[in-house]
Design a protein around this motif. Structure first.
Motif, short mmCIF file in Angstrom:
data_model
loop_
_atom_site.label_atom_id
_atom_site.label_comp_id
_atom_site.label_asym_id
_atom_site.label_seq_id
_atom_site.Cartn_x
_atom_site.Cartn_y
_atom_site.Cartn_z
N LEU A 228 5.91 10.13 -2.96
CA LEU A 228 5.11 10.28 -1.74
C LEU A 228 5.34 9.09 -0.81
CD1 LEU A 228 1.72 11.48 -3.30
CD2 LEU A 228 3.50 12.90 -2.28
N VAL A 229 5.34 7.89 -1.37
CA VAL A 229 5.54 6.69 -0.55
C VAL A 229 6.96 6.67 0.01
CG1 VAL A 229 5.58 4.16 -0.59
CG2 VAL A 229 3.78 5.40 -1.81
N LEU A 230 7.93 7.12 -0.79
CA LEU A 230 9.33 7.16 -0.33
C LEU A 230 9.47 8.06 0.89
CD1 LEU A 230 12.28 6.33 -0.92
CD2 LEU A 230 12.45 8.37 -2.38
N ALA A 231 8.66 9.11 0.97
CA ALA A 231 8.75 10.03 2.11
C ALA A 231 8.20 9.45 3.39
CB ALA A 231 8.01 11.33 1.77
N LEU A 232 7.41 8.36 3.30
CA LEU A 232 6.78 7.77 4.47
C LEU A 232 7.72 6.86 5.23
CD1 LEU A 232 3.26 6.77 3.07
CD2 LEU A 232 3.68 8.40 4.93
N ALA A 233 7.60 6.86 6.54
CA ALA A 233 8.24 5.85 7.36
C ALA A 233 7.47 4.54 7.22
CB ALA A 233 8.24 6.29 8.82
N PRO A 234 8.10 3.39 7.42
CA PRO A 234 7.33 2.14 7.43
C PRO A 234 6.19 2.23 8.44
CG PRO A 234 9.68 1.69 7.42
CD PRO A 234 9.54 3.17 7.61
N GLY A 235 5.00 1.85 8.00
CA GLY A 235 3.82 1.98 8.85
C GLY A 235 3.15 3.34 8.74
N GLY A 236 3.73 4.25 7.93
CA GLY A 236 3.13 5.57 7.76
C GLY A 236 1.92 5.53 6.84
N TRP A 237 1.12 6.60 6.89
CA TRP A 237 -0.17 6.62 6.21
C TRP A 237 -0.17 7.64 5.07
CZ3 TRP A 237 -3.97 3.18 7.66
CH2 TRP A 237 -3.70 2.46 8.82
N LEU A 238 -0.77 7.24 3.95
CA LEU A 238 -0.91 8.11 2.79
C LEU A 238 -2.39 8.45 2.61
CD1 LEU A 238 0.17 9.49 0.21
CD2 LEU A 238 -0.17 7.30 -0.98
N PHE A 239 -2.69 9.73 2.57
CA PHE A 239 -4.06 10.20 2.39
C PHE A 239 -4.17 10.92 1.04
CE2 PHE A 239 -3.42 9.94 6.96
CZ PHE A 239 -4.60 9.35 7.41
N VAL A 240 -4.94 10.34 0.13
CA VAL A 240 -5.23 10.98 -1.14
C VAL A 240 -6.74 11.24 -1.21
CG1 VAL A 240 -3.26 9.92 -2.30
CG2 VAL A 240 -5.50 8.78 -2.37
N ALA A 241 -7.17 12.03 -2.17
CA ALA A 241 -8.60 12.25 -2.34
C ALA A 241 -9.27 10.96 -2.80
CB ALA A 241 -8.84 13.37 -3.35
N PRO A 242 -10.52 10.74 -2.43
CA PRO A 242 -11.19 9.50 -2.83
C PRO A 242 -11.15 9.24 -4.33
CG PRO A 242 -12.48 10.64 -1.18
CD PRO A 242 -11.35 11.57 -1.53
N ALA A 243 -11.29 10.29 -5.15
CA ALA A 243 -11.28 10.10 -6.59
C ALA A 243 -9.91 9.68 -7.11
CB ALA A 243 -11.71 11.39 -7.29
N GLU A 244 -8.86 9.83 -6.29
CA GLU A 244 -7.51 9.50 -6.72
C GLU A 244 -7.06 8.11 -6.27
OE1 GLU A 244 -5.65 14.01 -6.62
OE2 GLU A 244 -5.89 12.92 -4.76
N LEU A 245 -7.88 7.41 -5.51
CA LEU A 245 -7.49 6.10 -5.01
C LEU A 245 -7.15 5.09 -6.11
CD1 LEU A 245 -9.92 5.74 -1.99
CD2 LEU A 245 -7.43 5.57 -1.88
N PRO A 246 -7.87 5.08 -7.25
CA PRO A 246 -7.49 4.12 -8.29
C PRO A 246 -6.05 4.27 -8.78
CG PRO A 246 -9.69 4.98 -8.73
CD PRO A 246 -9.13 5.79 -7.60
N PHE A 247 -5.48 5.47 -8.66
CA PHE A 247 -4.10 5.67 -9.10
C PHE A 247 -3.10 4.91 -8.23
CE2 PHE A 247 -5.67 10.16 -10.30
CZ PHE A 247 -6.08 9.73 -11.55
N THR A 248 -3.48 4.54 -7.01
CA THR A 248 -2.54 3.96 -6.05
C THR A 248 -2.43 2.45 -6.16
OG1 THR A 248 -4.21 3.72 -4.30
CG2 THR A 248 -3.07 5.83 -4.44
N LYS A 249 -3.19 1.85 -7.08
CA LYS A 249 -3.11 0.40 -7.23
C LYS A 249 -1.71 -0.02 -7.66
CE LYS A 249 -7.57 -0.11 -6.52
NZ LYS A 249 -8.08 -0.72 -5.29
N GLY A 250 -1.23 -1.13 -7.10
CA GLY A 250 0.06 -1.66 -7.50
C GLY A 250 1.25 -1.11 -6.73
N LEU A 251 1.01 -0.26 -5.73
CA LEU A 251 2.11 0.31 -4.95
C LEU A 251 2.47 -0.53 -3.74
CD1 LEU A 251 1.20 4.13 -5.00
CD2 LEU A 251 3.04 3.00 -6.26
N GLY A 252 1.73 -1.61 -3.51
CA GLY A 252 2.01 -2.45 -2.35
C GLY A 252 1.55 -1.86 -1.04
N LEU A 253 0.60 -0.92 -1.10
CA LEU A 253 0.09 -0.29 0.12
C LEU A 253 -1.07 -1.09 0.69
CD1 LEU A 253 0.08 3.42 -1.11
CD2 LEU A 253 1.79 2.32 0.35
#
Length: 470
Positions: A228-253
């Protein structure tokens, strides 16, 4: 016409075999509540192929391609609706209104299409040139994508949509709502497997993948997120469900707060310092363990008569004296789980220590616990702040839209506010959230209640006995 053979109740070995098929085909692991529906999915998939269910099952377990594709279409449940998590869509519209030129959005796991169409509507409403808008919606289910291409829905799909947007962007009939061609033209629908396929787009300005990650096993989630992050342009935004936010730790976002909830941004290539800071924060902030269920905070609420306020729902009464003494001074350690903190907060509320209960509930709320927000609602209501209680419950429902007890709490709260229409809407939403659950199913919340007990409370004309709902 001969009635088709139905296999609704499957033995454990067959269920495990069906789960293995799903995991191999699309990486999904089903929650226990969804797992029980595999028998129905199996029967319907067999009927769609014109085969007896036992014969279809045999082909499915043998990993026949056509059988697997048909089964996925009925087993992968894609419950969604227009303008889900509207705060995120409002933020997307704000960002898009500052953008010039083409604007690309990927809606991953788009199910029957309400999300990508909502995104396209949001961008048009933000004033973008429709010719600049490109929304790519993908899903693993060919059946779901076919529904999305038809772009015709029931009124249930627009239950959270603002009337002005509904009138502007949808064609309404007494039986259905449909998406007009000018919006459909902005959305491209594709078959895509998030686990096995490379990203279908690159340089996206935003990626939406909401209420999808929760279906993947923990070892697969990082791979999906990286794509998902690879598909983003630099400065692009990733929207996940609130309950899924803990999964995104460590991605440098980078994180940005919108209406009290964080959204995620891929750092600009020149902003290495920000990326390093985000990574450092991820290492320092290990999330509390999120539990699947804690008991629920619903007091006994009766469905509102039209125009009749529902009586206040009290803060839980104090338990026996010895138990209060045992939990009068709750302590929180670094190893405390969300469930531990919620239970301590509940004990403090029962003992009348509302400030301590609020402090602990807010601590648990940082880990996006719906139970914590329900408990905060109870504290606010005990203080007489009914509107604050409503806001807290709505945050719990933002995190978990199918939280039946949250909808039921709103019945009582809207009754106190003298808003019978909102109370009735909440009652209907609570009943819908209970659909398909056995009467003995214990609901998620803060104190224990079964699905059958809550149904008896919510059905009009049914009065509670002295024992109340279990």
């Amino acid at each position: 016409m001969k009635e088709p053979v139905r296999v609704e109740r499957l033995d454990e070995a067959t269920l495990s075999g069906l789960e293995s098929v799903l995991r191999a085909a699309c990486g999904m692991v089903l929650a226990s509540s969804v797992r029980r529906s595999l028998g129905t999915a199996l029967t319907r998939a067999a009927e769609s192929q014109g085969m007896p269910t036992p014969d279809f099952l045999q082909r499915l377990l043998a990993r026949d391609t056509a059988a697997v594709e048909a089964f996925i279409g009925y087993a992968v449940i894609g419950e969604t609706y227009f303008f889900r998590h509207p705060e995120q869509l409002r933020e997307l519209g704000r960002l898009a209104s500052q953008h010039l030129g083409p604007f690309l959005v990927w809606s991953a796991g788009c199910a029957s299409g309400e999300e990508p169409y909502s995104i396209a509507m949001t961008l048009v409403a933000a004033g973008m040139n429709p010719e600049h808008i490109r929304v790519v919606g993908t899903d693993v289910s060919g059946r779901a994508l076919e529904r999305a291409r038809q772009a015709t829905y029931s009124s249930w799909s627009v239950r959270r949509m603002e009337p002005t947007l509904e009138r502007r962007f949808l064609t309404l009939t007494p039986e259905s709502v449909s998406v007009p061609q000018e919006i459909r033209a902005r959305v491209e629908l594709r078959r895509h497997n998030l686990v096995t396929d490379p990203p279908p787009v690159s340089g996206a300005h935003a990626v939406f993948c909401r209420n999808v990650l929760i279906y993947f096993p923990p070892e697969i989630i990082p791979t999906v997120l990286q794509r998902l992050v690879l598909a983003l342009a630099p400065g692009g935004w990733l929207f996940v469900a609130p309950a899924e936010l803990p999964f995104t730790k460590g991605l440098g976002l980078e994180e940005r707060e919108v209406d009290g909830m964080p959204v995620l941004r891929k750092p600009l290539l020149s902003d290495k310092a920000a990326e390093q800071r985000a990574s450092a924060r991820a290492v320092r902030s290990t999330p509390l363990r999120v539990v699947s269920r804690a008991p629920s905070p619903l007091r006994r609420v009766s469905p509102p008569a039209r125009g009749t306020p529902v009586p206040p729902t009290p803060v839980p009464s104090a338990p026996a004296e010895g138990r209060v003494a045992a939990s009068a001074s709750p302590t929180v350690s670094a190893s405390s789980s969300v469930q531990d903190i919620v239970e301590q907060a509940l004990a403090a509320a029962r003992a009348g220590k509302h400030e301590r209960a609020e402090e602990l509930a807010r601590l648990a709320a940082r880990e996006l616990s719906p139970e914590a927000y329900l408990l905060l609602a109870m504290v606010y209501e005990g203080r007489g702040d009914v509107q604050g209680a409503v806001t807290a419950v709505r945050k719990a429902l933002y995190l978990e839209p199918q939280l039946a007890i949250g909808h039921a709490m709103l019945v009582a709260l809207y009754g106190q506010l003298g808003q019978p229409d909102e109370a009735e809407r909440a009652r209907r939403n609570a009943l819908r959230a209970l659909e398909g659950l056995d009467d003995e199913h214990v609901l998620r919340g803060v104190e224990t209640m079964t699905a059958g007990g809550l149904r008896r409370v919510l059905v009009p004309g049914v009065k509670m006995g002295k024992s109340g709902a279990r």
